[in-house]
Design a protein around this motif. Structure first.
Motif, PDB file in Angstrom:
ATOM      1  N   TRP A 191       0.844  -1.208   0.000  1.00 35.90           N
ATOM      2  CA  TRP A 191       0.000   0.000   0.000  1.00 35.90           C
ATOM      3  C   TRP A 191       0.878   1.257   0.000  1.00 35.90           C
ATOM      4  CZ3 TRP A 191      -4.529   0.743  -1.703  1.00 35.90           C
ATOM      5  CH2 TRP A 191      -5.557  -0.177  -1.544  1.00 35.90           C
ATOM      6  N   TYR A 192       1.945   1.211   0.781  1.00 33.44           N
ATOM      7  CA  TYR A 192       2.845   2.369   0.845  1.00 33.44           C
ATOM      8  C   TYR A 192       3.433   2.673  -0.530  1.00 33.44           C
ATOM      9  CZ  TYR A 192       6.817   5.336   1.970  1.00 33.44           C
ATOM     10  OH  TYR A 192       7.723   6.376   1.993  1.00 33.44           O
ATOM     11  N   GLN A 193       3.933   1.635  -1.204  1.00 34.59           N
ATOM     12  CA  GLN A 193       4.524   1.832  -2.533  1.00 34.59           C
ATOM     13  C   GLN A 193       3.493   2.373  -3.515  1.00 34.59           C
ATOM     14  OE1 GLN A 193       7.628   1.829  -3.178  1.00 34.59           O
ATOM     15  NE2 GLN A 193       8.274   0.973  -1.206  1.00 34.59           N
ATOM     16  N   LYS A 194       2.270   1.874  -3.388  1.00 33.09           N
ATOM     17  CA  LYS A 194       1.206   2.309  -4.304  1.00 33.09           C
ATOM     18  C   LYS A 194       0.922   3.814  -4.149  1.00 33.09           C
ATOM     19  CE  LYS A 194      -3.535   1.414  -5.757  1.00 33.09           C
ATOM     20  NZ  LYS A 194      -4.781   0.648  -5.589  1.00 33.09           N
ATOM     21  N   VAL A 195       0.789   4.278  -2.888  1.00 29.49           N
ATOM     22  CA  VAL A 195       0.455   5.707  -2.703  1.00 29.49           C
ATOM     23  C   VAL A 195       1.650   6.601  -3.017  1.00 29.49           C
ATOM     24  CG1 VAL A 195      -1.416   5.226  -1.067  1.00 29.49           C
ATOM     25  CG2 VAL A 195       0.863   5.734  -0.186  1.00 29.49           C
ATOM     26  N   CYS A 196       2.868   6.061  -2.861  1.00 30.59           N
ATOM     27  CA  CYS A 196       4.064   6.859  -3.197  1.00 30.59           C
ATOM     28  C   CYS A 196       4.156   7.136  -4.693  1.00 30.59           C
ATOM     29  CB  CYS A 196       5.328   6.125  -2.757  1.00 30.59           C
ATOM     30  SG  CYS A 196       5.660   6.277  -0.999  1.00 30.59           S
ATOM     31  N   GLN A 197       3.552   6.266  -5.493  1.00 27.05           N
ATOM     32  CA  GLN A 197       3.644   6.417  -6.951  1.00 27.05           C
ATOM     33  C   GLN A 197       2.599   7.377  -7.523  1.00 27.05           C
ATOM     34  OE1 GLN A 197       3.535   2.292  -8.153  1.00 27.05           O
ATOM     35  NE2 GLN A 197       5.467   1.905  -7.082  1.00 27.05           N
ATOM     36  N   GLN A 198       1.713   7.880  -6.675  1.00 26.78           N
ATOM     37  CA  GLN A 198       0.699   8.815  -7.169  1.00 26.78           C
ATOM     38  C   GLN A 198       1.380  10.118  -7.581  1.00 26.78           C
ATOM     39  OE1 GLN A 198      -2.036   8.981  -3.872  1.00 26.78           O
ATOM     40  NE2 GLN A 198      -2.817   6.928  -4.231  1.00 26.78           N
ATOM     41  N   SER A 199       1.021  10.599  -8.749  1.00 26.53           N
ATOM     42  CA  SER A 199       1.734  11.762  -9.284  1.00 26.53           C
ATOM     43  C   SER A 199       1.220  13.082  -8.716  1.00 26.53           C
ATOM     44  CB  SER A 199       1.622  11.780 -10.815  1.00 26.53           C
ATOM     45  OG  SER A 199       0.254  11.779 -11.191  1.00 26.53           O
ATOM     46  N   LYS A 200      -0.043  13.114  -8.297  1.00 25.81           N
ATOM     47  CA  LYS A 200      -0.612  14.373  -7.797  1.00 25.81           C
ATOM     48  C   LYS A 200      -1.032  14.226  -6.340  1.00 25.81           C
ATOM     49  CE  LYS A 200      -2.597  16.946 -11.696  1.00 25.81           C
ATOM     50  NZ  LYS A 200      -1.452  17.812 -11.702  1.00 25.81           N
ATOM     51  N   LYS A 201      -1.013  15.343  -5.621  1.00 28.15           N
ATOM     52  CA  LYS A 201      -1.528  15.352  -4.256  1.00 28.15           C
ATOM     53  C   LYS A 201      -3.050  15.195  -4.304  1.00 28.15           C
ATOM     54  CE  LYS A 201       2.514  16.048  -2.478  1.00 28.15           C
ATOM     55  NZ  LYS A 201       3.199  14.952  -1.808  1.00 28.15           N
ATOM     56  N   ARG A 202      -3.598  14.440  -3.361  1.00 26.94           N
ATOM     57  CA  ARG A 202      -5.026  14.123  -3.438  1.00 26.94           C
ATOM     58  C   ARG A 202      -5.815  14.525  -2.185  1.00 26.94           C
ATOM     59  NH1 ARG A 202      -5.355   7.964  -5.327  1.00 26.94           N
ATOM     60  NH2 ARG A 202      -7.522   8.538  -5.789  1.00 26.94           N
ATOM     61  N   ILE A 203      -5.113  15.018  -1.162  1.00 27.49           N
ATOM     62  CA  ILE A 203      -5.797  15.350   0.096  1.00 27.49           C
ATOM     63  C   ILE A 203      -5.938  16.865   0.227  1.00 27.49           C
ATOM     64  CG2 ILE A 203      -5.737  15.174   2.616  1.00 27.49           C
ATOM     65  CD1 ILE A 203      -6.133  12.455   1.205  1.00 27.49           C
ATOM     66  N   GLY A 204      -7.155  17.319   0.411  1.00 33.92           N
ATOM     67  CA  GLY A 204      -7.390  18.735   0.699  1.00 33.92           C
ATOM     68  C   GLY A 204      -7.314  18.940   2.204  1.00 33.92           C
TER      69      GLY A 204
ATOM     70  N   LEU B  46       5.612  22.283  -0.283  1.00 32.85           N
ATOM     71  CA  LEU B  46       4.990  21.071  -0.808  1.00 32.85           C
ATOM     72  C   LEU B  46       3.751  21.433  -1.618  1.00 32.85           C
ATOM     73  CD1 LEU B  46       5.213  19.005   2.502  1.00 32.85           C
ATOM     74  CD2 LEU B  46       6.679  18.734   0.496  1.00 32.85           C
ATOM     75  N   GLU B  47       3.436  20.581  -2.575  1.00 36.49           N
ATOM     76  CA  GLU B  47       2.215  20.806  -3.361  1.00 36.49           C
ATOM     77  C   GLU B  47       0.982  20.581  -2.497  1.00 36.49           C
ATOM     78  OE1 GLU B  47       1.827  18.630  -7.072  1.00 36.49           O
ATOM     79  OE2 GLU B  47       4.008  18.384  -7.064  1.00 36.49           O
ATOM     80  N   LYS B  48      -0.138  21.135  -2.974  1.00 33.75           N
ATOM     81  CA  LYS B  48      -1.381  20.887  -2.249  1.00 33.75           C
ATOM     82  C   LYS B  48      -2.498  20.569  -3.224  1.00 33.75           C
ATOM     83  CE  LYS B  48      -3.414  25.548  -1.877  1.00 33.75           C
ATOM     84  NZ  LYS B  48      -4.797  25.286  -2.217  1.00 33.75           N
ATOM     85  N   SER B  49      -3.513  19.884  -2.686  1.00 33.12           N
ATOM     86  CA  SER B  49      -4.744  19.650  -3.447  1.00 33.12           C
ATOM     87  C   SER B  49      -5.817  20.527  -2.831  1.00 33.12           C
ATOM     88  CB  SER B  49      -5.148  18.174  -3.326  1.00 33.12           C
ATOM     89  OG  SER B  49      -6.437  17.985  -3.854  1.00 33.12           O
TER      90      SER B  49
END
Length: 442
Positions: free
Chosen positions: A327-340, A351-354
């Motif tokens: 699961w950790y590897q999977k979320v690390c590969q996400q290209s965009k931030k997804r949490i507001g 850091l980037e933000k969503s």
């Protein structure tokens, strides 16, 4: 059978109000706690229920005094910072204990900074990020000009830990750990109260400063027991580590706030650090200690509640999750931030933000929770780095609520590869520190 001699400690957090008994080896032998509902202040904003708190403390202590099992030999207090109790001559509160999240009138705040050399110059002198009501000294300025009818009845301003001591001793004092906790009161260059405190006539309202290990006595009707003056909870949490450790370390003390503390970092604060909620505390002896703060407990609660509502899950679901590498590897590969984020500002740390969280875009709760913790620990590492730069250490203790979260801890290990991350043996560190303080001279 002889009674067990104990040190009693009240540990008053924003959420939980706890009472501990520690034996002569400072091992916890008893605890109880309560939660008290907030009471609206005169503006309708929630405030700390100071009178119900006082009643609970006195009732709890009297019960413990009559215990057939324990004999209370000493008493002390640990309390959250950024909180003032304003009293009359007799020590009775004349205002609510204002919540540090209460809005501060913007015009008044601007006037204050203008009178004191500008915002950032003031913040650097007082080692206090600009936090409005969280700069608790400014609450007195607020009271003087926004609530003059209340202010005219104020004779003493006590930080919460020292007010707790007053309840039992009848004595009014101040201590360094509360004064030095982002209050805007202390000039870290002069190591004295800032000029504004004197200019506004506020210094006479602040009781004399005593060293943190000072002992008073409880009132005769409460046993005449040696009693401490109280300690700011984050400073209390540091003491057990300072006593135990011989090599440099940092401490991440977690709860409503995550406080990163590096007692070995003596570097002065930059303007950039101040804007990222980095500041200095005063130790029990009045020495500066570099810390940074992050509102992660409230952020975690907010986001998890949102996830539970979306997936219709029962409370406590996240506690059943354990760290999983895939699961950790999977979320690390996400290209965009997804949490507001609701409270935190990733952009403060580069850091980037969503803008918002789209829970429907996640396959399941586990993915959403891992993504949230991944983005949260990125911010946490950036906050930690503020106190590690200039005084690097190789060990980090994590205490408080998040030390039981294996996903949080493992993500920190992944992101701080040169650091040994050690879940703490002192889950009630602030209470234990308060107990240590009153036993220092015995």
């Amino acid at each position: 059978m002889p009674k067990i001699p104990v040190t009693a400690v009240f540990d008053i957090g924003k959420t939980n109000k706890k009472f501990f008994l520690f034996d002569e080896n400072l091992k916890e032998v008893h605890n109880t706690y309560t939660r008290l509902d907030a009471i609206p202040d005169e503006d309708g904003f929630p405030s700390e229920p100071i009178l119900p708190l006082r009643e609970w403390m006195l009732d709890t202590f009297k019960q413990a005094l009559n215990s057939p099992e324990f004999e209370i030999k000493k008493l002390n207090f640990s309390g959250h910072g950024a909180s003032f109790v304003h009293t009359d001559e007799q020590g009775e509160p004349v205002t609510p204990l204002y919540d540090y999240l209460k809005p501060f009138p913007e015009e008044l705040l601007e006037r204050f900074y203008a009178e004191n050399g500008g915002k950032m110059a003031f913040c650097q002198k007082t080692s206090s990020p600009p936090l409005a009501m969280l700069n608790s000294g400014l609450q007195i300025y607020f009271l003087k000009y926004a609530k003059p009818e209340l202010f005219k009845n104020v004779r003493h301003c006590l930080h919460l830990p020292q007010y707790l001591s007053l309840i039992f001793t009848g004595k009014m004092v101040s201590d360094y750990t509360s004064i030095g906790c982002h209050t805007g009161l202390w000039d870290f260059e002069k190591m004295d109260y800032h000029d504004w405190v004197k200019r506004e006539g506020i210094e006479p309202l602040l009781p004399p400063i005593l060293p943190g290990n000072s002992l008073l006595k409880t009132k005769p009707e409460l046993g005449g027991i040696p009693c401490g003056i109280g300690v700011h909870d984050s400073s209390g949490a540091l003491l057990p580590y300072l006593k135990q450790e011989t090599k440099p370390f940092a401490l991440l003390s977690t709860g409503t706030w995550a406080i990163s503390i590096n007692p070995f970092n003596k570097t002065s604060l930059s303007e950039s650090e101040l804007t990222k909620d980095c500041l200095q505390f005063l130790s029990i002896s009045g020495q500066p200690i570099k810390i940074s703060r992050l509102f992660i407990g409230e952020e975690h609660k907010y986001q998890v509640d949102e996830m539970y509502a979306h997936w219709k899950l029962p409370l406590g679901t996240y506690k059943k999750l354990r760290f999983d590498e895939s699961w950790y590897q999977k979320v690390c590969q996400q290209s965009k931030k997804r949490i507001g984020f609701h409270y935190l500002k990733p952009t403060d740390y580069g850091l980037e933000k969503s803008d918002s969280s789209n829970w429907s875009s996640f396959s399941e709760f586990t993915e959403a929770y891992y993504t949230f913790l991944h983005e949260l620990t990125d911010i946490q590492v950036a906050s930690l780095q503020l106190v590690l730069d200039g005084a690097p250490v190789t060990r980090l203790f994590v205490d408080g609520g998040f030390n039981a979260n294996s996903i949080f801890l493992e993500m920190l290990r992944k992101k701080l590869p040169g650091m040994e991350i050690i879940p703490s043996d002192f889950p009630n560190g602030s209470a234990l520190g308060a107990a240590m303080l009153v036993n220092m001279n015995s």
